[in-house]
Design a protein around this motif. Structure first.
Motif, PDB file in Angstrom:
ATOM      1  N   GLY A   1      33.505  27.375  29.806  1.00 37.98           N
ATOM      2  CA  GLY A   1      32.927  27.751  31.313  1.00 37.98           C
ATOM      3  C   GLY A   1      34.113  27.534  32.277  1.00 37.98           C
ATOM      4  N   ALA A   2      35.256  27.565  32.055  1.00 42.44           N
ATOM      5  CA  ALA A   2      36.345  27.812  33.148  1.00 42.44           C
ATOM      6  C   ALA A   2      36.348  29.350  33.668  1.00 42.44           C
ATOM      7  CB  ALA A   2      37.688  27.379  32.726  1.00 42.44           C
ATOM      8  N   VAL A   3      36.851  29.280  34.732  1.00 43.00           N
ATOM      9  CA  VAL A   3      37.026  30.706  35.416  1.00 43.00           C
ATOM     10  C   VAL A   3      38.468  31.111  35.543  1.00 43.00           C
ATOM     11  CG1 VAL A   3      35.022  30.424  36.865  1.00 43.00           C
ATOM     12  CG2 VAL A   3      37.109  29.891  37.795  1.00 43.00           C
ATOM     13  N   THR A   4      38.886  32.111  35.611  1.00 43.38           N
ATOM     14  CA  THR A   4      40.339  32.840  35.492  1.00 43.38           C
ATOM     15  C   THR A   4      40.801  32.837  36.976  1.00 43.38           C
ATOM     16  OG1 THR A   4      39.972  34.964  35.023  1.00 43.38           O
ATOM     17  CG2 THR A   4      40.130  33.605  33.293  1.00 43.38           C
ATOM     18  N   LEU A   5      41.858  32.870  37.187  1.00 44.09           N
ATOM     19  CA  LEU A   5      42.596  33.352  38.238  1.00 44.09           C
ATOM     20  C   LEU A   5      42.030  34.863  38.619  1.00 44.09           C
ATOM     21  CD1 LEU A   5      46.166  31.854  38.318  1.00 44.09           C
ATOM     22  CD2 LEU A   5      44.235  30.887  39.744  1.00 44.09           C
TER      23      LEU A   5
ATOM     24  N   GLN B   1      46.001  32.370  32.073  1.00 44.13           N
ATOM     25  CA  GLN B   1      45.784  32.687  30.889  1.00 44.13           C
ATOM     26  C   GLN B   1      47.186  33.671  30.650  1.00 44.13           C
ATOM     27  OE1 GLN B   1      41.776  34.497  30.162  1.00 44.13           O
ATOM     28  NE2 GLN B   1      41.983  33.129  28.226  1.00 44.13           N
ATOM     29  N   ALA B   2      47.707  33.756  29.452  1.00 42.33           N
ATOM     30  CA  ALA B   2      48.805  34.743  29.062  1.00 42.33           C
ATOM     31  C   ALA B   2      48.224  35.168  27.693  1.00 42.33           C
ATOM     32  CB  ALA B   2      50.061  34.034  29.189  1.00 42.33           C
ATOM     33  N   GLY B   3      48.379  36.501  27.511  1.00 37.52           N
ATOM     34  CA  GLY B   3      48.019  37.128  26.121  1.00 37.52           C
ATOM     35  C   GLY B   3      49.482  37.682  25.592  1.00 37.52           C
TER      36      GLY B   3
END
Length: 423
Positions: A375-379, A305-307
């Motif tokens: 339901g995905a997990v992040t790094l 992700q990037a915000g």
């Protein structure tokens, strides 16, 4: 040198100044600044000319109807030095107004360095705050507030060089694909062609957090849910790391340390990379893109992700927040989706994503993006990410030798990380 104390002092001073000026009461569509008096700067890590051109076109459209805005510039900082350069700018009084952020987000939120966005975005007409998926806003939220808009939510996928598989006489059945099967095919391709089997892009035996794209398939994690205890020494992580160690040193299905391999140049049968990397495909070989293979724990998904957020140390918080609302509105989110999978449920169908995507089909985008986000997990991400990464790498380096004692090495990783995680 950047320290959290310096950053806190800087941001608290900025917030106090903003409160005194009364900017928090301004409408999302207006500015109290004089005409032509505001220069906005946003740091980004992309140097892709097409992405920068799109950002600039959005900025110019915004500027055309906002007399206060003199200029909006996008400052491209090298990705490898992005965090250190950005925090040095903030601590040195040369703060940008808006920032892209990845693993620095937890530090910035903890240090109260970011402007809360929830109320402003909800107050912006037709912005559609309820359109955001809760599963992708969690990483950038705290205490019921969103502090950064998750503009890029790119699942990791398995890219396949179909030409290399054909040269090695290998066939791939996407249904029920497992890591063991990927490793077996990769070893066969390497033996038959001399090319690499599978590569975890951007790992390079250095950025160990990228291996979460593999170890999650074993049900492993880097630390406990509260982030205070290292779990590298768990049975699940031990099995996952033994798989990777054997792939490199026994099966030869993954290139070993010191070997540079670029899947997108045709050098490997498979790579694990974010869906946004599809822009690197140049048509020089036939390819497919699939969800990540199953591990012993079953199917899973990992996203990077990037915000984008507004720094409280900005001299133009009001105008920067208004621009962020415009940059991320439904129409601009649709345009940005050709590079960055959006957080908006209304845009997350294969057909909609394919409208602007020049590389992947609607079916592929549905399979590797839409179906993977929930339901995905992040790094792995933690406060003080630079120190965590440094200590983890120093301890994990011992794993990448042929006769490494996997459990002993992983125990040393936890010995190195636990003092930092417990702070």
């Amino acid at each position: 040198m950047f320290t959290r104390r310096k950053l806190l002092a800087l941001t608290f001073a900025a917030v106090a100044g903003l409160a005194a000026s009364g900017c928090s009461a301004a409408s999302p569509q207006t500015s109290s600044a004089a005409p032509g008096s505001v220069d906005l700067r946003m740091t980004v890590w992309t140097s892709n000319k097409d992405q920068l051109a799109l950002l600039d076109s959005i900025a110019q459209s915004y500027k055309a109807s906002r007399p206060a805005i003199k200029s909006i510039t996008f400052d491209s900082l090298p990705f490898a030095d992005y965090n250190s350069t950005l925090t040095t700018q903030i601590a040195g009084g040369n703060s940008p107004d808006l920032v892209w952020m990845g693993d620095l987000s937890k530090d910035l939120i903890s240090a109260k360095a970011l402007v809360p966005l929830t109320d402003r975005l909800k107050a912006t007409p037709e912005w559609g705050y309820d359109d955001l998926l809760e599963s992708v806003t969690a990483e950038f939220s705290a205490d019921g507030q969103l502090f950064a808009y998750p503009f890029s939510n790119s699942p990791f996928a398995l890219y396949v060089n179909k030409d290399l598989l054909a040269r090695a006489g290998q066939k791939l059945d996407p249904a029920g694909l497992t890591w063991d099967r990927v490793s077996a095919i990769g070893a066969a391709v390497h033996s038959a062609t001399g090319k690499a089997g599978f590569v975890v892009r951007d790992f390079d035996y250095s950025s160990w957090n990228m291996l979460a794209t593999v170890w999650t398939g074993w049900g492993a994690s880097a630390w406990s849910a509260d982030g205070k205890t290292c779990t590298f020494n768990s049975p699940q992580m031990t099995d996952a790391m033994r798989f990777l160690h054997d792939a490199a040193f026994v099966d030869k299905s993954m290139p070993g340390p010191g070997t540079k391999v670029d899947f997108f140049a045709g050098d490997a049968a498979f790579t694990v990379a974010q869906v946004s990397r599809a822009s690197l495909l140049d048509g020089s070989f036939a390819f497919d893109v699939l969800p990540l293979p199953k591990g012993p724990a079953g199917a899973y998904s990992v996203i990077g992700q990037a915000g984008v957020g507004v720094l409280a140390s900005s001299r133009h918080v009001e105008e920067a927040t208004n621009f962020l609302a415009y940059l991320t509105n439904p129409e601009n989110a649709r345009l940005l989706a050709q590079y960055f999978p959006p957080p908006r449920a209304s845009l997350l169908t294969g057909d909609k994503l394919a409208e602007n995507n020049k590389k992947l089909s609607a079916a592929q985008l549905q399979s590797v993006v839409v179906d993977q986000l929930r339901g995905a997990v992040t790094l792995p991400n933690h406060t003080n990410p630079a120190e965590v990464a440094k200590r983890g790498k120093a301890a994990l380096d011992a794993l990448w030798t042929e006769k490494a004692d996997v459990p002993a090495v992983l125990g040393s990783v936890c010995a190195a990380l636990d003092p930092v995680l417990a702070k």
